[in-house]
Scaffold this motif. Structure first.
Motif, PDB file in Angstrom:
ATOM      1  N   LYS A 126      33.664  40.375 -85.537  1.00 23.80           N
ATOM      2  CA  LYS A 126      34.455  41.250 -84.671  1.00 23.80           C
ATOM      3  C   LYS A 126      33.579  41.974 -83.659  1.00 23.80           C
ATOM      4  N   GLU A 127      32.490  42.535 -84.112  1.00 25.63           N
ATOM      5  CA  GLU A 127      31.576  43.241 -83.223  1.00 25.63           C
ATOM      6  C   GLU A 127      30.171  42.708 -83.462  1.00 25.63           C
ATOM      7  N   ILE A 128      29.530  42.254 -82.389  1.00 26.20           N
ATOM      8  CA  ILE A 128      28.211  41.639 -82.539  1.00 26.20           C
ATOM      9  C   ILE A 128      27.132  42.504 -81.904  1.00 26.20           C
ATOM     10  N   ASP A 129      25.904  42.300 -82.370  1.00 26.80           N
ATOM     11  CA  ASP A 129      24.743  43.027 -81.871  1.00 26.80           C
ATOM     12  C   ASP A 129      23.676  42.010 -81.486  1.00 26.80           C
ATOM     13  N   LYS A 130      23.177  42.104 -80.251  1.00 31.37           N
ATOM     14  CA  LYS A 130      22.160  41.175 -79.761  1.00 31.37           C
ATOM     15  C   LYS A 130      20.783  41.825 -79.645  1.00 31.37           C
ATOM     16  N   THR A 131      20.684  43.096 -80.017  1.00 33.79           N
ATOM     17  CA  THR A 131      19.442  43.838 -79.740  1.00 33.79           C
ATOM     18  C   THR A 131      18.342  43.571 -80.740  1.00 33.79           C
ATOM     19  N   GLN A 132      18.716  43.226 -81.982  1.00 33.15           N
ATOM     20  CA  GLN A 132      17.751  43.022 -83.075  1.00 33.15           C
ATOM     21  C   GLN A 132      17.001  44.308 -83.426  1.00 33.15           C
ATOM     22  N   GLN A 133      17.558  45.473 -83.066  1.00 38.74           N
ATOM     23  CA  GLN A 133      16.945  46.730 -83.455  1.00 38.74           C
ATOM     24  C   GLN A 133      17.066  46.923 -84.960  1.00 38.74           C
ATOM     25  N   LEU A 134      16.110  47.640 -85.552  1.00 37.23           N
ATOM     26  CA  LEU A 134      16.139  47.883 -86.983  1.00 37.23           C
ATOM     27  C   LEU A 134      17.306  48.805 -87.334  1.00 37.23           C
ATOM     28  N   ASN A 135      17.974  48.505 -88.452  1.00 34.24           N
ATOM     29  CA  ASN A 135      19.001  49.412 -88.950  1.00 34.24           C
ATOM     30  C   ASN A 135      18.336  50.661 -89.502  1.00 34.24           C
ATOM     31  N   VAL A 136      18.885  51.811 -89.194  1.00 33.96           N
ATOM     32  CA  VAL A 136      18.254  53.071 -89.583  1.00 33.96           C
ATOM     33  C   VAL A 136      18.381  53.333 -91.078  1.00 33.96           C
ATOM     34  N   PHE A 137      19.572  53.107 -91.642  1.00 33.25           N
ATOM     35  CA  PHE A 137      19.826  53.491 -93.026  1.00 33.25           C
ATOM     36  C   PHE A 137      19.874  52.315 -93.995  1.00 33.25           C
ATOM     37  N   PHE A 138      19.683  51.103 -93.479  1.00 38.70           N
ATOM     38  CA  PHE A 138      19.761  49.929 -94.354  1.00 38.70           C
ATOM     39  C   PHE A 138      18.815  48.854 -93.829  1.00 38.70           C
ATOM     40  N   GLN A 139      18.082  48.246 -94.733  1.00 36.31           N
ATOM     41  CA  GLN A 139      17.182  47.172 -94.356  1.00 36.31           C
ATOM     42  C   GLN A 139      17.494  45.920 -95.174  1.00 36.31           C
ATOM     43  N   ASP A 140      17.533  44.764 -94.497  1.00 35.86           N
ATOM     44  CA  ASP A 140      17.708  43.503 -95.221  1.00 35.86           C
ATOM     45  C   ASP A 140      16.566  43.316 -96.204  1.00 35.86           C
ATOM     46  N   ASN A 141      16.896  42.834 -97.393  1.00 32.19           N
ATOM     47  CA  ASN A 141      15.887  42.555 -98.398  1.00 32.19           C
ATOM     48  C   ASN A 141      14.943  41.461 -97.902  1.00 32.19           C
ATOM     49  N   GLU A 142      13.647  41.732 -97.923  1.00 34.27           N
ATOM     50  CA  GLU A 142      12.666  40.796 -97.370  1.00 34.27           C
ATOM     51  C   GLU A 142      12.713  39.448 -98.068  1.00 34.27           C
ATOM     52  N   GLU A 143      12.933  39.468 -99.381  1.00 36.20           N
ATOM     53  CA  GLU A 143      12.989  38.208-100.123  1.00 36.20           C
ATOM     54  C   GLU A 143      14.198  37.385 -99.694  1.00 36.20           C
ATOM     55  N   LYS A 144      15.360  38.044 -99.492  1.00 37.52           N
ATOM     56  CA  LYS A 144      16.559  37.332 -99.037  1.00 37.52           C
ATOM     57  C   LYS A 144      16.335  36.741 -97.649  1.00 37.52           C
ATOM     58  N   VAL A 145      15.696  37.520 -96.775  1.00 33.87           N
ATOM     59  CA  VAL A 145      15.445  37.043 -95.416  1.00 33.87           C
ATOM     60  C   VAL A 145      14.519  35.833 -95.438  1.00 33.87           C
ATOM     61  N   ALA A 146      13.454  35.907 -96.236  1.00 29.40           N
ATOM     62  CA  ALA A 146      12.503  34.796 -96.314  1.00 29.40           C
ATOM     63  C   ALA A 146      13.168  33.542 -96.879  1.00 29.40           C
ATOM     64  N   ARG A 147      13.984  33.723 -97.912  1.00 26.35           N
ATOM     65  CA  ARG A 147      14.676  32.578 -98.517  1.00 26.35           C
ATOM     66  C   ARG A 147      15.664  31.960 -97.520  1.00 26.35           C
ATOM     67  N   THR A 148      16.334  32.810 -96.767  1.00 24.81           N
ATOM     68  CA  THR A 148      17.278  32.323 -95.764  1.00 24.81           C
ATOM     69  C   THR A 148      16.565  31.528 -94.676  1.00 24.81           C
ATOM     70  N   LYS A 149      15.445  32.029 -94.203  1.00 18.89           N
ATOM     71  CA  LYS A 149      14.669  31.323 -93.174  1.00 18.89           C
ATOM     72  C   LYS A 149      14.194  29.964 -93.682  1.00 18.89           C
ATOM     73  N   ALA A 150      13.778  29.919 -94.937  1.00 16.53           N
ATOM     74  CA  ALA A 150      13.309  28.652 -95.507  1.00 16.53           C
ATOM     75  C   ALA A 150      14.452  27.640 -95.587  1.00 16.53           C
ATOM     76  N   MET A 151      15.632  28.105 -95.981  1.00 20.31           N
ATOM     77  CA  MET A 151      16.794  27.214 -96.040  1.00 20.31           C
ATOM     78  C   MET A 151      17.183  26.731 -94.649  1.00 20.31           C
TER      79      MET A 151
END
Length: 447
Positions: free
Chosen positions: A390-415
């Motif tokens: 519904k609403e998209i963000d193209k800036t790739q700025q860091l979220n202030v109050f929430f951060q993606d889990n690094e392990e999930k991000v790495a696993r996603t990139k590998a897949m």
């Protein structure tokens, strides 16, 4: 040591684009108002043509998207119908059973998406032989910038269109209609005036008055059912009515300052739409990405329906990562097998902007699982689902109050790297393996 080369994303793989534009948005327009010329090519019954060609079924009424169960019951949805089938009243979107009732001897073929896509890509290369800027609007429709024909005579412009048609037929044995006009919208409209293989040129004001103005307003991009009712209530029935008696202020009052103005310009052929290359950012991202899927039969199996939603999440998240965007607001729907029961729409949000499957799926299930469970427990069959951003963000700025889990991000990139290199079918999440059984009218239907 050299850095290992990553493989490119393929955001358009398995995407069947039903509709891209609601209208020609401002960011899709040229900023200058100089004269332009657009060509639109539209294959006639693309899927059906291919099946008739490959299976030597010319002259036979044929639908793509239907099949028979072992007990002879007709199932499926008509994705397209040949001209022979249309003479019986068969239309795209009706059930295969309705088509069979209209024409008991109709031939039915299932959608062979990969083959159609391969031909579409082959045709795309052919178009590049004729113009430098080509937009593949869908598998069977193309736009071309043909400003280089502006100073040519009508006969020369028509000869160009005929050469294009002949070249397509020479390579593929398929036919399509051509429309050439001074506005992108009008080129699409006029290609439909002389199907299956005609050529319609709208080069002058008189051409527009005689060929475009008589058309009903709901033929135009952006004039959907509800908007059409509002416009009819103002006393406008045809494009000519708006061109002769309409004004921007009326449309701005009805539909808002920005959209109303754009819709008026689209209807009156004043748009200066760009022909957009397929992987340009603007091409896909005005409203983000979405996915829709219809089961071959209704289901009350909650786990399998959840599995279908997991597939939807996997598709839209992969495409978001492909385009370098994230979202925190999503929409969805599910429809019942009973055609008289309205579908259920819903929205949900994630903790922050993300394109990681796990976060989106969890937020989705928190929202929709109770309603799905209630329907399944009451024996109410679910037939189709939808999901989108519904609403998209193209800036790739860091979220202030929430951060993606690094392990999930790495696993996603590998897949993703495995998918990009070898194909999406070689790796998937476990929750996507539990699907609703049966054939589908599209192997994977996206919008």
């Amino acid at each position: 040591m050299s850095k290992k080369k990553s493989h490119p994303y393929q955001p358009e793989q398995d995407v069947h684009r039903i509709t891209l534009y609601n209208t020609i948005y401002p960011e899709h327009q040229h900023t200058s108002r100089k004269p332009r010329l657009y060509l639109h090519f539209d294959f006639a019954c693309f899927y059906a043509q291919i099946e008739q060609l490959w299976n030597k079924m010319y002259g036979l009424p044929l639908i793509v998207g239907g099949w028979r169960k072992q007990n002879g019951q007709v199932k499926g949805i008509v994705a397209t119908a040949s001209y022979e089938a249309r003479k019986f009243g068969i239309k795209t979107g009706m059930s295969a059973f309705e088509a069979w009732q209209l024409c008991p001897h109709v031939c039915m073929k299932q959608v062979d998406y990969d083959s159609y896509k391969a031909i579409s890509e082959q045709v795309h290369y052919i178009f590049k032989e004729f113009a430098p800027v080509v937009e593949r609007y869908s598998m069977d429709e193309y736009f071309m910038e043909v400003d280089f024909l502006l100073d040519k005579s009508r006969d020369e412009i028509e000869a160009f269109a005929k050469r294009l048609q002949n070249r397509i037929y020479e390579v593929t044995n398929l036919v399509g209609a051509v429309g050439i006009a001074r506005a992108k919208t009008y080129s699409k409209l006029c290609s439909s005036l002389d199907k299956p293989k005609g050529r319609t040129l709208i080069l002058t004001d008189d051409d527009e008055r005689t060929k475009i103005w008589p058309l009903e307003l709901d033929e135009v991009w952006g004039v959907a059912r509800k908007r059409h009712k509002h416009i009819l209530a103002e006393g406008y029935k045809t494009i000519g009515d708006v061109a002769q008696r309409g004004n921007e202020k009326t449309f701005m009052r009805l539909f808002g300052a920005n959209f109303g103005k754009m819709l008026y310009q689209t209807i009156t052929g004043q748009d200066q739409g760009r022909v957009m290359e397929e992987i340009s950012e603007d091409y896909q991202l005005k409203q983000g990405v979405s996915y829709g899927h219809t089961f071959s039969e209704g289901s009350t199996d909650l786990d399998r329906i959840k599995g279908e939603y997991a597939i939807a999440v996997q598709h839209i998240c992969y495409r978001m990562r492909s385009y370098g965007i994230r979202a925190n607001s999503f929409f969805g729907m599910f429809g019942y097998n009973d055609p008289n029961s309205p579908g259920v729409g819903f929205r949900f949000v994630t903790q922050a902007h993300t394109n990681i499957d796990d976060y989106v799926y969890q937020a989705l299930m928190d929202k929709v699982e109770p309603a799905l469970k209630k329907a399944c427990e009451n024996g109410i069959e679910i037939r189709n689902i939808g999901l989108g951003t519904k609403e998209i963000d193209k800036t790739q700025q860091l979220n202030v109050f929430f951060q993606d889990n690094e392990e999930k991000v790495a696993r996603t990139k590998a897949m993703d790297e495995i998918k990009n290199r070898f194909g999406r079918q070689y790796i998937t999440k476990a929750n996507t393996l539990t699907r609703v059984k049966g054939n589908t009218h599209f192997l994977e239907r996206n919008a």
